[in-house]
Every structure is written in C-alpha cells, then in structure tokens.
Motif scaffolding. Sequence first.
Motif, PDB file in Angstrom:
ATOM      1  N   GLY A 156      47.733  52.352  42.065  1.00  0.00           N
ATOM      2  CA  GLY A 156      48.191  50.870  42.378  1.00  0.00           C
ATOM      3  C   GLY A 156      49.391  50.612  42.112  1.00  0.00           C
ATOM      4  N   PRO A 214      51.385  38.423  47.621  1.00  0.00           N
ATOM      5  CA  PRO A 214      51.161  39.355  46.518  1.00  0.00           C
ATOM      6  C   PRO A 214      52.168  39.459  45.301  1.00  0.00           C
ATOM      7  N   TRP A 242      50.937  36.588  43.138  1.00  0.00           N
ATOM      8  CA  TRP A 242      49.721  37.145  42.422  1.00  0.00           C
ATOM      9  C   TRP A 242      49.854  37.908  41.264  1.00  0.00           C
ATOM     10  N   GLN A 243      50.615  39.042  41.642  1.00  0.00           N
ATOM     11  CA  GLN A 243      51.160  40.040  40.546  1.00  0.00           C
ATOM     12  C   GLN A 243      51.845  39.238  39.320  1.00  0.00           C
ATOM     13  N   GLU A 272      49.020  37.700  37.427  1.00  0.00           N
ATOM     14  CA  GLU A 272      48.125  38.633  36.999  1.00  0.00           C
ATOM     15  C   GLU A 272      48.817  39.357  35.489  1.00  0.00           C
ATOM     16  N   CYS A 301      56.722  44.052  43.482  1.00  0.00           N
ATOM     17  CA  CYS A 301      55.254  43.808  43.598  1.00  0.00           C
ATOM     18  C   CYS A 301      54.622  45.103  44.222  1.00  0.00           C
ATOM     19  N   ARG A 313      47.834  46.792  46.493  1.00  0.00           N
ATOM     20  CA  ARG A 313      47.139  46.813  45.207  1.00  0.00           C
ATOM     21  C   ARG A 313      46.205  45.298  45.260  1.00  0.00           C
ATOM     22  N   TRP A 314      46.995  44.331  45.608  1.00  0.00           N
ATOM     23  CA  TRP A 314      46.422  43.071  45.446  1.00  0.00           C
ATOM     24  C   TRP A 314      45.980  42.211  46.883  1.00  0.00           C
ATOM     25  N   ASP A 336      42.140  41.157  46.869  1.00  0.00           N
ATOM     26  CA  ASP A 336      42.097  39.773  46.279  1.00  0.00           C
ATOM     27  C   ASP A 336      42.531  38.604  47.377  1.00  0.00           C
ATOM     28  N   LEU A 337      43.692  38.990  47.913  1.00  0.00           N
ATOM     29  CA  LEU A 337      44.326  37.953  48.815  1.00  0.00           C
ATOM     30  C   LEU A 337      43.689  37.454  50.087  1.00  0.00           C
TER      31      LEU A 337
END
Length: 393
Positions: free
Chosen positions: A99, A165, A168-169, A172, A335, A339-340, A343-344
């Motif tokens: 990831g 992303p 989002w990262q 996270e 980023c 990986r994200w 989720d998105l």
Amino acid sequence: MRAVTWQGRRHVEVQDVPDPRIEEPTDAIIRVTSTAICGSDLHLYEVFGPFLDAGDILGHEAMGVVEAVGSDVSRLRPGQRVVVPFNIACGTCFMCLRGLQSQCETTQNDLYGTGASLFGYTKLYGQVPGGQAEALRVPFADYNTIPVEDDLPDERYLFLSDILPTAWQAVEYADVPEKDGTVVVLGLGPVGQFASRIAVQRGHRVIAIDPVPERREMAARHGVEAWEGDDDVARVIARTQGRGADAVIDAVGLEAHGSPFAHAAHMITGMLPDAVARPVMEHSGVDRLAALHAAIEMVRRGGTVSISGVYAGDADVLPMKTMFDKQLTLRMGQCNVKRWIPDLLPLARDEADPLGIEDLITHRGGLDIAPDMYDLFQKKSGGCVKVVLTPTT
C-alpha cells in the motif's frame, strides 16, 4: 495537441506539443476530459524551476476516455472512462503490495533518491509529461487507472486522482483516538477542505485555520469551525481544555506565510543558474515552516501531526526538544492513491455527495484559461479554491 507548459517562474503557456504515443506494451493513451490545477502545481510555478525545463507539460490530476492501449494491457478497452492516479506505480513490487504506491520500487528515481514517479512533476519525480493536456500517456495502465462506469459527471470522480485520497490519508494518519476528538486543519486549500470534511464525517470536532475569507466560508458550509488565524496557537489551546488538539493536519507545506527567511532563500535560489540551484535545493534547501511549527505547538502531548502539505528542504530546523518532550507522532508523505480508492469510490458515487465534492470547484474553463488561473490560484484571489480545466469533451 494543446497542453499547459512550464516556461519559467510564474510563467506557464498553452502550446501545441506532440501527441503522446504508446511507448511500452503496458501503456495506454487517455483523451483527457477533465484536469485540475493542484496546490502542488503552485510549487512548480514558484519554487521548483531548477528541476524543470521550458516546455514541460504540467498537471497530475486528470481523467478521461481510453483511446489506445498497448499489447500487454488486459483490463482496459478503448472508450472506457477512467481516472488517472498521480502516482505512477507498477502494482506488483514490494512497496506497492504494502500500500505504499508513492514509493514504488519500479518507478523510483534513483538519481535524486526520491520515490515513485509522478505525472507532470519535475526531474525529481521522473519528468513525466502531465495531464493538463488534451491527451496523456499512462504507464502501467492496467494498474494506474480507476475505471468509472456510470454517467455521473467528471467532477464527482476527478479528485480521486489526488486531492481526495491525499485528504483521506491525512485524516487516517492523524489517527484521532476518540470519535469526538479535536482535529485542527491548517490551510483550507483543496486538500484542507476535503480533510476537514472527512474529519467532520467521522464525528470529530474540526477547527480549520486560513487567512482567506472565501475559503473559511466554504469550510463552514460543511460543519467546520473556520478561524482566520490570529493568535491561533493560544486560541486552540484555550478551546481544548488547555491541552491542545488531539491531532493537527498541516495542509499548507513549504510555502507557508510567516517565514520571511525561508521565503528570501527561495527567491535567491530561484535566481541562480539551474546547475547551481539544483544541488543547493537538494542538500541545503529550507522550507517555510510557519505552519509546521504552529502544528507542533498546538497539538496536545501525545498527539499526532499529520503532514499532507509538500515539503522539500533537507536543511530544515525542527524543534526536536519540544517534539520529544511532548511525545509527538509525526506522519507524512506523498499520498498512496490506490490504497484509499476502495474507501473513497463509494463516497464519490453516493448521490447524497457526503463529502461535498461538487462544492469545491470555483473556476472552470478550457485549457486556454490556465495561465490566468495559475496566477489567480497562486495569489489566493477571486475566491479561487479549485480550478478544473476541460481540454476535450
């Protein structure tokens, strides 16, 4: 084709350039239907000239329609609609499988000791032609595309290429332990806007700090406490039982206001010949650290500072005593887009638009408006938060 090209500090032009072509059997050619100007592009506009050549095609946020594929591409077909992540990653190496697509070992840039190649982002990251153009060559196309099969407008999906992303990262990495914890977001550019909204959606109290009224007004529409920033460290501590925020997200980066020495160093370095400036920036560069220093001051003991803003100085001075004494966690980095995406993607498709994706774009137009938009965005004037360009339809 037409493309947005870098020509010098604070100077971009839309020019006719050669069409991209299939160079490797894993390539695809994308007809770009939407592309955006990113806050990271402003670092090229202002600071990174020594690592650019006149005529380099800019842009790393793009989506469009597949026009051609190489012989080894098996998952894409001409006519398919896709988003293109800004990381150029193979999907099969040690890093990608963990990831960490931004560290892809196949596209790392060993000459400069940097991570995975990026679209439209200097010699440091591969000098790969970018997406602010009518067409884009995508390496490792089976992996470096995100198919979107419905009829929702481009603006719902375009930001999956980078800023969604990235935001989002950032949240996270902030790793707020309590659902109702306090998150401070420094900077309300596009990433700061989305990071604030994501943190609100997760049930956190979100304080965001930015000097631009229009950006604060936009954030406030999404449940964010938006502050102008006067005496912001003391104010954050006072509003958090004297402890400080559980986490602070630095969405500003290397060009923060309030760092006059580093700003002067940027200006002087920019005047040097490229052959001299490059090693200076690589080994002795400094960033404008006002935002990061503020983050370290306003986070509580045992808290986390999550850095999504780009930094590039290898001679930066950080308050290590304070960071050690406060037992802080710092997380940061480019980023890892793919990986994200699981989720998105459902949030982007949601008809309710829970992240307010459609309430981010403030300026739209064809490629020809790009020079004016770079200037407007860099000056934070005209209410400019996010610019989307439409090269083709």
